[in-house]
Structure formats: structure tokens, C-alpha cells
Scaffold this active site. Structure first.
Site, PDB file in Angstrom:
ATOM      1  N   HIS A 109     -19.613  10.664 -49.354  1.00 38.71           N
ATOM      2  CA  HIS A 109     -19.590  12.374 -49.880  1.00 38.71           C
ATOM      3  C   HIS A 109     -18.571  11.279 -51.293  1.00 38.71           C
ATOM      4  O   HIS A 109     -17.659  10.501 -50.862  1.00 38.71           O
ATOM      5  CB  HIS A 109     -18.737  13.082 -49.264  1.00 38.71           C
ATOM      6  N   SER A 136     -16.607   8.456 -49.119  1.00 36.89           N
ATOM      7  CA  SER A 136     -16.431   8.525 -48.006  1.00 36.89           C
ATOM      8  C   SER A 136     -17.959   8.015 -47.255  1.00 36.89           C
ATOM      9  O   SER A 136     -18.716   9.255 -48.017  1.00 36.89           O
ATOM     10  CB  SER A 136     -15.440   9.330 -47.114  1.00 36.89           C
TER      11      SER A 136
HETATM   12  C1  GRF Z   1     -23.428   9.937 -56.244  1.00 35.60           C
HETATM   13  O1  GRF Z   1     -22.145  10.005 -56.608  1.00 35.60           O
HETATM   14  C2  GRF Z   1     -23.258  11.057 -54.426  1.00 35.60           C
HETATM   15  O2  GRF Z   1     -22.017   9.926 -53.896  1.00 35.60           O
HETATM   16  C3  GRF Z   1     -23.451  11.470 -54.649  1.00 35.60           C
HETATM   17  O3  GRF Z   1     -24.184  12.189 -54.756  1.00 35.60           O
HETATM   18  C4  GRF Z   1     -23.709  11.486 -56.541  1.00 35.60           C
HETATM   19  C5  GRF Z   1     -25.231  10.757 -56.461  1.00 35.60           C
HETATM   20  O4  GRF Z   1     -25.854   9.987 -55.571  1.00 35.60           O
HETATM   21  N1  GRF Z   1     -23.887  12.546 -53.201  1.00 35.60           N
HETATM   22  P1  GRF Z   1     -26.961   9.495 -56.108  1.00 35.60           P
HETATM   23  O5  GRF Z   1     -27.159   8.539 -57.157  1.00 35.60           O
HETATM   24  O6  GRF Z   1     -28.403  10.161 -56.387  1.00 35.60           O
HETATM   25  O7  GRF Z   1     -28.102   8.371 -54.618  1.00 35.60           O
END
Ligand code: GRF
Length: 206
Positions: A109, A136
Site C-alpha cells: 500500500h 507499507s
Molecule cells: C503502486 O503505487 C502500488 O503501491 C499500488 O498500485 C500502484 C501501481 O502498482 N498498490 P504496480 O505498478 O501495478 O505494481
């Protein structure tokens, strides 16, 4: 070798970080990348890494959350995972789904929990005038974004920051933190990991 399923909805940059870490090591292997969004960018990245992929499109279940989650569970369990990583997975999961994977599901998160559960975390940290922000990794429980925190990474918030600047500073820390927490978690070690980023020159130049 531990088996890890990863759930995504978008670009999958955290999935790539997790998968590459596992594939470079001897502890675990990514056995499934599942997206609720057909054509999510992360699916092509998973295929390029040789990881089996699946799509369970929540829109096919017309609001029947129980049916959607039953299809999710069926697909995920087919890969017989030891652990499930939510990585940019943007559907709220019910206690039934969470109960099925109790004790073996993680999420990342983009805030320093317990601050800023929910969405728009970087906007909220900037609005609040926080000096630092971050991400986190926590165990997933029925309490949304409220499970035990197993790791955090901190970055400074700079005066000029907009939410995109902060997201760009936090994301690389997510990619460092999540694989480290997963590896410990798979070894049954729930001791907490804390990282912080030192300011790089391009962060401080005018
Ligand atoms: C990131 O900010 C992550 O913390 C949140 O979704 C965003 C994109 O993540 N859960 P990703 O590039 O799809 O892994």
C-alpha cells in the site's frame, strides 16, 4: 520451492520486482499472475518472464461479488500457491476471500500505514504537509489496509512535490521492499523491515 501467486490490475511493476527477485533466487517461484483487467500491462510482462497468466474479469460477474471471488479462488487455487501477493490489485476483497487465504496473503500500500488507508495516498500526504511518505507491506486481513505491517519504506516529501513526483519517489522503494518482505514471510519470519531512501542529487537540484 515456495509457490507464489500475484494478483494485479495494472502495469504490474511490483509484480515484476517480485517475480525477478524470485527467479534470481532459490526460495520461491511465481506460479501465476492473475489480473481482473483484461489486457493489463502486467500480463504481457508476466508472459515475457515465462509466468502463467490468467484473467478473471470482474465485469463478467455483473456485480455478483461472491461469484467473482469464487472464480478468483478457483483460478488461484489451481496454481496451488503457498502465498498470494496483491500488487496493484484494485478490487476490494470480502472477508470470505480473505479468510480462504488467511495468514498467507500480502499487499503493498503506497502510504506509511496506519496513515492514509484507501486511495489518493500521495495527495493526502502532500495536503497534510507531511515531511515524509512511503509504502507499507502488510498481511491482508478483513480490516482494509489494516493488517499487521511487515515492512515500510520512507521517502522525503519535497516542497515542490505533486502526487506524481511523490509516487515516482515511492515506487522504486516499493520494488525494493516487497521482495524483501516476501522472502522473510515465506521463511515464516514476520520481523519488520524498515527502509528509508537517501535524497538523490536530482531530488535536491532546484
Ligand atoms: C503502486 O503505487 C502500488 O503501491 C499500488 O498500485 C500502484 C501501481 O502498482 N498498490 P504496480 O505498478 O501495478 O505494481
Amino acid at each position: 520451492m515456495k509457490r507464489v501467486a500475484i494478483l494485479i490490475s495494472g502495469s504490474g511493476s511490483n509484480m515484476v520486482a517480485l517475480a525477478e527477485h524470485m527467479l534470481a533466487g532459490t526460495v520461491a517461484r511465481p506460479v501465476l499472475v492473475l489480473s481482473n483487467v483484461p489486457g493489463a500491462g502486467g500480463l504481457a510482462k508476466a508472459e515475457a518472464l515465462g509466468i502463467p497468466t490468467a484473467v478473471v474479469d470482474h465485469r463478467d460477474f455483473a456485480g455478483d461479488r461472491a461469484a467473482f471471488e469464487a472464480a478468483l479462488i478457483n483460478t488461484v487455487d489451481h496454481s496451488a500457491p503457498d502465498a498470494i501477493c496483491l500488487a496493484g490489485f484494485m478490487r476490494i476483497l470480502t472477508p470470505k476471500f480473505i479468510g480462504h487465504y488467511e495468514g498467507r496473503m500480502l499487499n503493498i500500500h503506497p502510504s506509511l500505514l496506519p496513515k492514509y488507508k484507501g486511495l489518493h495516498t500521495h495527495d493526502r500526504a502532500i495536503e497534510a504537509g507531511d515531511a515524509e511518505a512511503g509504502c507499507s507491506v502488510h498481511e491482508v486481513t478483513a480490516d482494509l489496509d489494516g493488517g499487521p505491517v511487515l515492512g515500510q519504506a520512507r521517502v522525503p516529501v519535497l516542497a515542490k512535490d505533486g502526487p506524481e513526483d511523490l509516487a515516482a519517489r515511492v515506487l522504486p522503494m516499493e520494488h525494493r521492499l516487497y521482495p524483501m518482505v516476501l522472502e522473510r514471510f515465506l521463511a515464516g519470519d514476520r520481523s519488520r523491515i524498515d527502509l528509508s531512501s537517501s535524497l538523490s542529487i536530482n531530488d535536491v537540484s532546484p
